[in-house]
Design an enzyme around this catalytic site. Structure first.
Site, short mmCIF file in Angstrom:
data_model
loop_
_atom_site.label_atom_id
_atom_site.label_comp_id
_atom_site.label_asym_id
_atom_site.label_seq_id
_atom_site.Cartn_x
_atom_site.Cartn_y
_atom_site.Cartn_z
N TYR A 93 1.07 -1.12 0.23
CA TYR A 93 0.07 0.03 0.17
C TYR A 93 0.88 1.38 -0.11
CZ TYR A 93 -4.21 -2.85 0.96
OH TYR A 93 -5.36 -3.78 1.11
N TYR A 484 -10.84 0.44 -0.31
CA TYR A 484 -10.90 1.10 0.90
C TYR A 484 -9.38 1.66 1.46
CZ TYR A 484 -8.34 -2.68 3.85
OH TYR A 484 -7.70 -3.33 4.57
N ARG A 485 -8.52 1.32 0.83
CA ARG A 485 -7.27 1.95 1.00
C ARG A 485 -6.18 1.31 -0.29
NH1 ARG A 485 -4.67 -2.23 5.52
NH2 ARG A 485 -2.90 -0.76 5.80
#
Length: 540
Positions: A93, A484-485
C-alpha cells in the site's frame, strides 16, 4: 536514483531548511544520502526505477512531539511538503515512500513509547513508532490480561495501521483498528498541538475510553488524511478470554455460500463468533480438468459442483472462531451447527481444538491461527515473495487491489467472477479464482483482496499489473464497489470513483485542507486530497 528537490523550492532554501531540521532533531537524524534515502523508497512500487517513481528529497526523524512541531514550522517557513510515516511497513500500500515526489519523509520510528496499558479498563496509549511486537511483548512481560488485535505481519505500527484503517483477526469491533482507536494527539499543519475527544479536556483520565468528547468529532480527518501528524493514540484492547475454540463447516455446492454467509452474519453480528475464515480446498488444487473449467469465467456453477463431487471434495470451507467462557464457547458452536443445518441440511462439521488462557508461549504454537489470539508474527509477509509449487518464480513484491463488497453470498460469488477476470489477465498458473472467496476481515462488509505481482527487473510485469489494477477498479466501480485503501500512486484513481454529486466529498475535504493547511505541506495528495496549488496535477 537522483534526489528530487521539492518542486518550487530553491537549493538555497532547501539547504537552509535542512540546517534548521538538524538543529531541531540533531544532525544524525536528518538523512540526505542516496543510501539513506533508498530506505524510504516503496519496496513494492510498480514504478520502481522509472521517472514516475515517488522519491523523497530527504528524511527527518524527530524524537518528541516538540521536535515534530519544530519540523512542521520549518517546513511551513520554506513551503516544503512533508510525508509522515510511523514505521514505514505498509508494504503493498505504498511502504515508506511519499505520495508526492520531493517531499521530506517525517520518520516517527524514534517516537516509540508505550505511554500506558490498562488491563482493568482494557486500553493502551501508544506513540507512532510502537509496533505490534512491541506492544505484545510489553503486555506479555507484565503478564497483563489483555490482547492486541494485530494484522499480518506484526512489525507494523499500531498507530499507523489504525490510521490506514487496517484490520486484524479477532472479534469484529477489535478487528476494525481505526474503529477501536480512542483519542488522538495531533501536530496540526500550523505546528500547534491538538488532542481529540476527551483528550481536549486537560487532566481527563478518559482519553482512551470515550472517543467523542463534546461537539464535532474530527478524528476521521486523520485516517488516510493529510490534516496533521498524529503523535499519540489510544486503542481499545480485548480482555483475555477464558477459552478460544474453532469449528469447521464444509458445504458441497458453490451457491451454498449464499445461506452460509447469511448464517455467519447472524452469528457474527450477534457477537457469538470472531473472524469467519472462508476458504476452499479447490482454490489451489492442481488438476488439468479444473484448470480448463476455471479458464472459463462464465462456467456454470453446476459444472463446478459436479467436478467437486467427482473428486469427493467440498466446495467451501468455513472456519468459525469462538471466544469466551469454555461453556459459552461450546454452546455457541453447538448453536452455529444448528443454524447451518437448518439452512444447508447436508453441511458437514468438524470440531476444532479448544484452548484455555493464560497460555505459555510453547502452547501458543499449537494454535492454528496465532494472530487470532493476539500473537503477532511475520508469517503473512513471507507468503508473497516465497518460492513454492504454486509460485515457482516469486516476484519482488505486490500491490494490493482491495475493494469493499456487500456482505452477501450473491456478492461474494460475483466477486469470484470478477477475480477470475482479473486473474486471467495475470496468467498465474495453479490458482483457481472461482474458489477464492472474499475475506471477512471487515466487520460489516466483505473484502476482495488481490496481490498484483511487482518486479524490479522486468518492467513489463509492472506495466501489466498497473493495467490490470486499473481494469479491476473499472470492473468494481461498475458494481458499486471501491477500494478502502490503496498505494498513494493510485490515490487519485480511487478518489475519482467516489464521485457522488460531482465529487462533493472530495471538494469538502479539500476546502478543509485549504483552511487548515494553506501552504499544503502535510502529505499532499494523500487520500486523493490535494492543496489548491497542486490540484491541476491531479491524475485522472
Amino acid at each position: 536514483m537522483a534526489r528530487r528537490l521539492p518542486p518550487g523550492v530553491s537549493d538555497r532554501d532547501f539547504a537552509a531548511a535542512l540546517t534548521q531540521f538538524a538543529a531541531a532533531v540533531g544532525s544524525d537524524w536528518v538523512f540526505t544520502s542516496e543510501a539513506d534515502l533508498d530506505l524510504y523508497r516503496d519496496a513494492y512500487s510498480p514504478l520502481w526505477g522509472t521517472r514516475e517513481e515517488r522519491l523523497a528529497s530527504a528524511a527527518v526523524a524527530p524524537r518528541s512531539v516538540e521536535q515534530v512541531q519544530q519540523v512542521v514550522r520549518i517546513a511551513n517557513r520554506y513551503k516544503i511538503p512533508l510525508y509522515p510515516i510511523s514505521t514505514g511497513k505498509n508494504l503493498g500500500y505504498g511502504g515508506s515512500a511519499p505520495g508526492y515526489s520531493g517531499s521530506i519523509v517525517v520518520d516517527l520510528k524514534r517516537m516509540n513509547r508505550i505511554v500506558e496499558v490498562d488491563d482493568r479498563r482494557h486500553f493502551a496509549i501508544v506513540e507512532p513508532g510502537v509496533s505490534y511486537f512491541d506492544l505484545y511483548n510489553y503486555i506479555q512481560e507484565r503478564k497483563l490480561r489483555v490482547w492486541i488485535d494485530c494484522p499480518e505481519p506484526g512489525w507494523g505500527s499500531v498507530l499507523g495501521n489504525a490510521l490506514d484503517r487496517g484490520v486484524g483477526w479477532t472479534t469484529g469491533h477489535f478487528r476494525d483498528h481505526f474503529g477501536s482507536h480512542c483519542g488522538l494527539e495531533v501536530v496540526l499543519p500550523s505546528g500547534e498541538l491538538m488532542r481529540t475527544g476527551m483528550g481536549a479536556m486537560p487532566n481527563a483520565d478518559t482519553f482512551a475510553q470515550f472517543p467523542y468528547g463534546f461537539g464535532p468529532t474530527v478524528d476521521g480527518l486523520f485516517g488516510q488524511g493529510n490534516f496533521g501528524i498524529v503523535t499519540r493514540m489510544g486503542i481499545w484492547l480485548m480482555p483475555e478470554p477464558e477459552a478460544y475454540a474453532t469449528g469447521k463447516v464444509r458445504v458441497l455446492r458453490r451457491r451454498d455460500l449464499i445461506p452460509l454467509i447469511d448464517v455467519t452474519n447472524r452469528l457474527e453480528h450477534g457477537g457469538l463468533i470472531g473472524l469467519p475464515i472462508y476458504d476452499s480446498p479447490l482454490a489451489s488444487l492442481i488438476d488439468p480438468e479444473l484448470t480448463a473449467l476455471t479458464s472459463r469465467v462464465d462456467v456454470p456453477d453446476k459444472e463446478l459442483d459436479q467436478f467437486a463431487a467427482r473428486r469427493g471434495l467440498p466446495i467451501w470451507d468455513l472456519t468459525l472462531q469462538f471466544y469466551g467462557p469454555a461453556e459459552t464457547v461450546a454452546a455457541n458452536w453447538s448453536y452455529a451447527k444448528r443454524l447451518v443445518r437448518e439452512a444447508i441440511p447436508d453441511a458437514r462439521f468438524e470440531d476444532g481444538p479448544t484452548f484455555r488462557f493464560p497460555m505459555s508461549a510453547q502452547d501458543q504454537k499449537q494454535v492454528p491461527f496465532r494472530v487470532s489470539i493476539g500473537a503477532p508474527s511475520l508469517e503473512g509477509f513471507s507468503q508473497g515473495p516465497v518460492r513454492s509449487r504454486f509460485n515457482p518464480y516469486p516476484m519482488d513484491g505486490h500491490v494490493f487491489f482491495s475493494p469493499i463488497i456487500p456482505k452477501t453470498g450473491e456478492a461474494a460469488l460475483e466477486a469470484t467472477r470478477v477475480l477470475a477476470d482479473v486473474m486471467a489477465a495475470m496468467r498465474i498458473p495453479g490458482l483457481n479464482p472461482l474458489f477464492r472467496p472474499p475475506q471477512a476481515s471487515i466487520f460489516r462488509s466483505l473484502l476482495l483482496v488481490v496481490g498484483l505481482p511487482i518486479s524490479r527487473t522486468d518492467p513489463k510485469i509492472n506495466e501489466a499489473s498497473m493495467k490490470i489494477f486499473r481494469h479491476a477498479v473499472k470492473l468494481s466501480a461498475e458494481r458499486g464497489w471501491a477500494e478502502y485503501r490503496t498505494s498513494p500512486i493510485f490515490s487519485d484513481l480511487i478518489s475519482s470513483v467516489y464521485s457522488f454529486n460531482d465529487h462533493a466529498l472530495r471538494r469538502f475535504t479539500e476546502a478543509l485542507k485549504d483552511a487548515a493547511d494553506p501552504n499544503g505541506i502535510i502529505a499532499p495528495g494523500r487520500g486523493g486530497i490535494w492543496p489548491k496549488h497542486l490540484r491541476k496535477g491531479r491524475q485522472k
